[in-house]
Design an enzyme around this catalytic site. Sequence first.
Site, PDB file in Angstrom:
ATOM      1  N   ARG A 299       0.858  -1.183   0.000  1.00  0.00           N
ATOM      2  CA  ARG A 299       0.000   0.000   0.000  1.00  0.00           C
ATOM      3  C   ARG A 299       0.897   1.237   0.000  1.00  0.00           C
ATOM      4  NH1 ARG A 299      -2.577   3.008   4.989  1.00  0.00           N
ATOM      5  NH2 ARG A 299      -3.301   4.756   3.757  1.00  0.00           N
TER       6      ARG A 299
ATOM      7  N   HIS B 295      -2.678  11.021   0.725  1.00  0.00           N
ATOM      8  CA  HIS B 295      -2.132  10.798   2.067  1.00  0.00           C
ATOM      9  C   HIS B 295      -1.491  12.112   2.516  1.00  0.00           C
ATOM     10  CE1 HIS B 295      -0.790   7.398   4.918  1.00  0.00           C
ATOM     11  NE2 HIS B 295      -0.416   8.516   5.501  1.00  0.00           N
TER      12      HIS B 295
ATOM     13  N   GLU C  52      -7.191   8.454   6.207  1.00  0.00           N
ATOM     14  CA  GLU C  52      -7.481   9.096   7.496  1.00  0.00           C
ATOM     15  C   GLU C  52      -8.048  10.498   7.349  1.00  0.00           C
ATOM     16  OE1 GLU C  52      -4.238   8.810  10.251  1.00  0.00           O
ATOM     17  OE2 GLU C  52      -4.370   6.631  10.340  1.00  0.00           O
TER      18      GLU C  52
ATOM     19  N   ASN D  51      -7.358   2.043   9.894  1.00  0.00           N
ATOM     20  CA  ASN D  51      -6.054   2.307  10.511  1.00  0.00           C
ATOM     21  C   ASN D  51      -6.285   2.386  12.003  1.00  0.00           C
ATOM     22  OD1 ASN D  51      -5.141   2.612   7.920  1.00  0.00           O
ATOM     23  ND2 ASN D  51      -4.487   4.743   8.146  1.00  0.00           N
TER      24      ASN D  51
ATOM     25  N   TYR E 269      -4.314   2.140  15.960  1.00  0.00           N
ATOM     26  CA  TYR E 269      -3.121   1.977  16.801  1.00  0.00           C
ATOM     27  C   TYR E 269      -3.510   1.689  18.248  1.00  0.00           C
ATOM     28  CZ  TYR E 269      -0.564   3.348  12.697  1.00  0.00           C
ATOM     29  OH  TYR E 269      -0.035   3.364  11.432  1.00  0.00           O
TER      30      TYR E 269
ATOM     31  N   GLU F 272      -3.504  -0.022   8.239  1.00  0.00           N
ATOM     32  CA  GLU F 272      -2.335   0.384   9.032  1.00  0.00           C
ATOM     33  C   GLU F 272      -2.474  -0.142  10.439  1.00  0.00           C
ATOM     34  OE1 GLU F 272      -1.254   4.538   9.432  1.00  0.00           O
ATOM     35  OE2 GLU F 272      -1.546   4.862   7.293  1.00  0.00           O
TER      36      GLU F 272
END
Length: 467
Positions: free
Chosen positions: A81, A125, A170, A293, A295, A353
Amino acid sequence: MKTNIPAHTWPRDFTWGVATSAFQVEGAAREDGRGPSIWDTRCTLPGKVHKGGSGDVSCDHYNRYPEDIAIMRSLGVDAYRFSISWPRVLPAGRGKVNEAGMAFYDRLVDSLLAADIEPWACLYHWDMPQALENLGGWAARDSAGWFADYSALMAQRLGDRVKRWITFNEFSVFTLFGYAMDWCAPGLVDRTANLRAIHHVNLAHGRCVDVLRSNVRDASIGAVHNRQVVRPATPGDADRSAAAMLDAHWNLAFPEPQLRATYPALLAEAIEPWVQAGDMAQICRRIDWLGLNHYGPIFAKADPTAIWGFGWADAPADAPVREDIGWAIFPDAFRDELIELSQRYKLPVYVTENGCGTLDKPDATGAVHDPKRVAYLETYTAAMHEAITAGADVRGYFAWSLLDSFEWGAGYTNPFGLVHVDFETQKRTLKSSARWYANFIEQARSTQANPAAVTSIRRRGAANRRG
Ligand code: FCB
């Protein structure tokens, strides 16, 4: 290291990949006619990037992509990606095409295909051409048209070889941080510009989906959302309201209009003045999958001085484990998010991600050991497996990131790579996590290759979904 790999079975055709983005890895900022982006500008402003640093050279992926693809091949990934730098192909954002920049993406895609790695191209991005920012950037309604034209250019050029397309990366991070908090380019703190940007980026997404559908045969189109549960710093009412507002921005302001044609209640009235007839239908276009994505959870506290009334809070002191940078590690929240996302929007989900920032340097022998990253990846992939077993329709996973690279406001102080980059010499060194991931993929694939094992997990998932 193989002993640490859980013997899970994974769904058939599960995609294992790695991700990067153009501004973070390409470098070559002034080579071959590339124009400046809003992040080039931001890097020149004092205090905006931790310890300075810019995207001028970074990992020099623009010139070193053959070596990087060879590394990907050695890891055994199915997919890469990457993102396309808008100012590299259209230096002024629109108008004259930079053929040298277009040719770079031809070479990149052709080399990936030759290495049997599927290209997944993301169109945005965060690196808007500065020339368009000068015309108002995403706060200008025209931005939706600029983006549609740029998308058409890329779809027509690469669409014969690239089938996996991502409209934006995002949405909420770059609109909130870029227009309300001065943590990302263009660095405004302006409520009206933020609201306009939200709506225009949504419009740009919808128009881009149409462009990709009509220009790319068999396109598989997704949008990448960052979704993380938002927790109030304290149980008090003020922090809970702050968390609700942050949740509306972070988790809802883009998926809800794009997939349900509606803005979240906390923002709808404020956005209304910029919504024209037909906009919601233009935004809500069929896509094929969702990118997540993720985290870790984020924490909000009331901040009456902030334009949306919330501020970022630290994770509580008793949070399970902390990465070097202070991001909380809660694999259960990842599992729950995958289940929630899959159930809420009923689309296949790809983890586009996930990863861990830790600063690990070569030891005396030149080896780079990053046990914290390995532990993070182990627990997060296990959590993803739990989500699939519980019925979430997860189809793939992209580790962030292939390479240590420019990490926005953190500069070069918070590297996420599976591969260490010595920014003086450009030497790449596989960290222990890269070897772990290669072994993990090999083992996962051996379960995928077993038809009985792979169908059983999907069947279990489907049964769980039916309840
Ligand atoms: C995400 C970004 C990506 C990278 C990771 C660590 O928010 O999409 O570019 O910075 O965080």
